[in-house]
Design a protein around this motif. Structure first.
Motif, PDB file in Angstrom:
ATOM      1  N   ARG A 243       6.625  14.527  -8.587  1.00 43.12           N
ATOM      2  CA  ARG A 243       6.813  13.418  -7.632  1.00 43.12           C
ATOM      3  C   ARG A 243       6.393  13.829  -6.231  1.00 43.12           C
ATOM      4  O   ARG A 243       5.669  13.089  -5.544  1.00 43.12           O
ATOM      5  CB  ARG A 243       8.279  12.988  -7.615  1.00 43.12           C
ATOM      6  CG  ARG A 243       8.607  11.929  -6.551  1.00 43.12           C
ATOM      7  CD  ARG A 243      10.096  11.784  -6.303  1.00 43.12           C
ATOM      8  NE  ARG A 243      10.706  12.992  -5.737  1.00 43.12           N
ATOM      9  CZ  ARG A 243      10.661  13.308  -4.445  1.00 43.12           C
ATOM     10  NH1 ARG A 243      10.015  12.537  -3.571  1.00 43.12           N
ATOM     11  NH2 ARG A 243      11.250  14.409  -4.003  1.00 43.12           N
ATOM     12  N   ARG A 246       2.602  14.151  -5.947  1.00 41.51           N
ATOM     13  CA  ARG A 246       1.952  12.838  -5.994  1.00 41.51           C
ATOM     14  C   ARG A 246       2.124  12.101  -4.674  1.00 41.51           C
ATOM     15  O   ARG A 246       1.174  11.497  -4.158  1.00 41.51           O
ATOM     16  CB  ARG A 246       2.512  11.994  -7.147  1.00 41.51           C
ATOM     17  CG  ARG A 246       1.708  10.730  -7.400  1.00 41.51           C
ATOM     18  CD  ARG A 246       2.306   9.843  -8.483  1.00 41.51           C
ATOM     19  NE  ARG A 246       1.373   8.791  -8.875  1.00 41.51           N
ATOM     20  CZ  ARG A 246       1.080   7.729  -8.124  1.00 41.51           C
ATOM     21  NH1 ARG A 246       1.666   7.572  -6.948  1.00 41.51           N
ATOM     22  NH2 ARG A 246       0.204   6.832  -8.552  1.00 41.51           N
ATOM     23  N   GLU A 247       3.328  12.134  -4.115  1.00 42.11           N
ATOM     24  CA  GLU A 247       3.573  11.431  -2.852  1.00 42.11           C
ATOM     25  C   GLU A 247       2.790  12.065  -1.711  1.00 42.11           C
ATOM     26  O   GLU A 247       2.296  11.362  -0.818  1.00 42.11           O
ATOM     27  CB  GLU A 247       5.067  11.402  -2.552  1.00 42.11           C
ATOM     28  CG  GLU A 247       5.852  10.490  -3.490  1.00 42.11           C
ATOM     29  CD  GLU A 247       7.309  10.331  -3.087  1.00 42.11           C
ATOM     30  OE1 GLU A 247       7.640  10.578  -1.907  1.00 42.11           O
ATOM     31  OE2 GLU A 247       8.125   9.949  -3.947  1.00 42.11           O
ATOM     32  N   ALA A 250      -0.831  10.894  -2.174  1.00 42.44           N
ATOM     33  CA  ALA A 250      -0.960   9.474  -1.839  1.00 42.44           C
ATOM     34  C   ALA A 250      -0.895   9.262  -0.327  1.00 42.44           C
ATOM     35  O   ALA A 250      -1.674   8.475   0.239  1.00 42.44           O
ATOM     36  CB  ALA A 250       0.140   8.676  -2.538  1.00 42.44           C
ATOM     37  N   ARG A 251      -0.012   9.983   0.332  1.00 37.95           N
ATOM     38  CA  ARG A 251       0.159   9.813   1.773  1.00 37.95           C
ATOM     39  C   ARG A 251      -1.062  10.300   2.549  1.00 37.95           C
ATOM     40  O   ARG A 251      -1.374   9.776   3.627  1.00 37.95           O
ATOM     41  CB  ARG A 251       1.406  10.569   2.243  1.00 37.95           C
ATOM     42  CG  ARG A 251       1.698  10.394   3.722  1.00 37.95           C
ATOM     43  CD  ARG A 251       2.912  11.175   4.166  1.00 37.95           C
ATOM     44  NE  ARG A 251       4.161  10.717   3.551  1.00 37.95           N
ATOM     45  CZ  ARG A 251       5.368  11.125   3.942  1.00 37.95           C
ATOM     46  NH1 ARG A 251       5.481  12.009   4.932  1.00 37.95           N
ATOM     47  NH2 ARG A 251       6.449  10.672   3.345  1.00 37.95           N
ATOM     48  N   CYS A 267       4.864  16.649   6.457  1.00 42.51           N
ATOM     49  CA  CYS A 267       5.305  15.782   5.357  1.00 42.51           C
ATOM     50  C   CYS A 267       6.534  16.319   4.632  1.00 42.51           C
ATOM     51  O   CYS A 267       6.800  15.933   3.490  1.00 42.51           O
ATOM     52  CB  CYS A 267       4.168  15.613   4.356  1.00 42.51           C
ATOM     53  SG  CYS A 267       2.622  14.985   5.027  1.00 42.51           S
ATOM     54  N   VAL A 270       9.162  14.362   2.413  1.00 39.11           N
ATOM     55  CA  VAL A 270       8.942  13.981   1.016  1.00 39.11           C
ATOM     56  C   VAL A 270       9.858  14.796   0.104  1.00 39.11           C
ATOM     57  O   VAL A 270      10.347  14.293  -0.898  1.00 39.11           O
ATOM     58  CB  VAL A 270       7.457  14.210   0.635  1.00 39.11           C
ATOM     59  CG1 VAL A 270       7.256  14.027  -0.862  1.00 39.11           C
ATOM     60  CG2 VAL A 270       6.560  13.243   1.407  1.00 39.11           C
ATOM     61  N   GLY A 273      13.398  13.469  -0.651  1.00 44.93           N
ATOM     62  CA  GLY A 273      13.569  12.238  -1.418  1.00 44.93           C
ATOM     63  C   GLY A 273      14.320  12.417  -2.711  1.00 44.93           C
ATOM     64  O   GLY A 273      15.146  11.608  -3.088  1.00 44.93           O
TER      65      GLY A 273
END
Length: 274
Positions: A243, A246-247, A250-251, A267, A270, A273
């Motif tokens: 996760r 991937r985040e 994507a960001r 970042c 993330v 989360g």
């Protein structure tokens, strides 16, 4: 967790967020006390057309000797890229000795991807990595590395039974828990593994984002290490590591210079989360 001490053994990249440059901010943010042993000093990520790698084998040898004399202890050791055959033997001996004393050992046998060894990595590395994996509590090879370690033919796609056999093959080398990334299982992208604590095989599907950043494997391994040391099951830790990666991708998918890797420090939210 504030007193949990981790030793990260990997290369240090001067320009770009891979290896130790990616792992240190992640695990520091997670609250661990981090120590590091650079296996090589690299000018920039290997995705640029030019780079320089400085082998630190002698530094590694002298540092480990001194640390033994000083009685330094670690709750867990994580290994990644190792620059030479001699350095691999030194680190393998160190990890085997520490494993016998109860230190958890995490091995990412970095040597290959996309069906072949990385440029400059000799065939002998495969046997040396097998010896290192033998003392691992947790090992995280990608599909190519798992096939090379086990002598399995690379077909690209696997059935669920073939995926389990590949994981079992890595376990037969001596590793207690195994996570194999970058797999295609029954036509879908997946991570497959075995958790020796739970005594269970597992499959974690994921949605591939068609954007490449170097260092995502290091980030994945960091999150997985941090979660496992916090007491998470391996399957849950694997899913969360996927996760996070991937985040992050994507960001930052529109980042112009992807060869520099992901901007980890900007970042770190993330990771929170879960």
């Amino acid at each position: 967790m504030k007193n949990t001490q981790l030793l990260l053994i990997n290369d240090m990249c001067g320009y770009g967020k891979v290896a130790l440059s990616a792992m240190l901010p992640v695990l520091s943010h997670m609250g661990y006390r981090i120590h590091n042993l650079p296996t090589a000093l690299v000018s920039d990520t290997l995705n640029y057309p030019k780079f320089y790698i400085h082998d630190t084998t002698e530094y590694v040898r002298q540092s480990l000797t001194i640390w033994e004399e000083l009685g330094f202890e670690f709750d867990a050791i994580s290994t990644g890229f190792i620059a030479s055959e001699e350095e691999t033997r030194i680190i393998s001996d160190f990890c085997h000795a520490r494993a016998e004393r109860g230190t958890k050992v995490f091995v990412d046998p970095i040597m290959a991807d996309n069906g072949k060894l990385y440029a400059g990595v000799p065939e002998t590395t495969i046997g040396l990595m097998r010896d290192l994996v033998a003392c691992a509590d947790y090992t995280v090879p990608n599909y190519t590395e798992a096939c090379l370690l086990t002598g399995t033919s690379m077909g690209g796609e696997m059935s669920a039974d073939e995926a389990r056999d590949l994981v079992l093959g890595v376990r037969r080398l001596g590793a207690k828990s195994v996570v194999v990334t970058s797999c295609k299982v029954d036509g879908a992208d997946a991570i497959v593994g075995y958790d020796h604590v739970a005594g269970e095989y597992f499959t974690v599907p994921f949605d591939m984002i068609p954007v490449y950043f170097p260092g995502t494997g290091d980030t994945f391994s960091s999150v997985l290490l941090g979660r496992v040391m916090r007491g998470w099951t391996l399957e849950r830790a694997t899913a969360d590591a996927a996760r996070v990666v991937r985040e992050l991708i994507a960001r930052n998918a529109d980042q112009e210079d992807k060869s520099a890797g992901l901007p980890i420090e900007a970042c770190l939210d993330v990771i929170d989360g879960e």
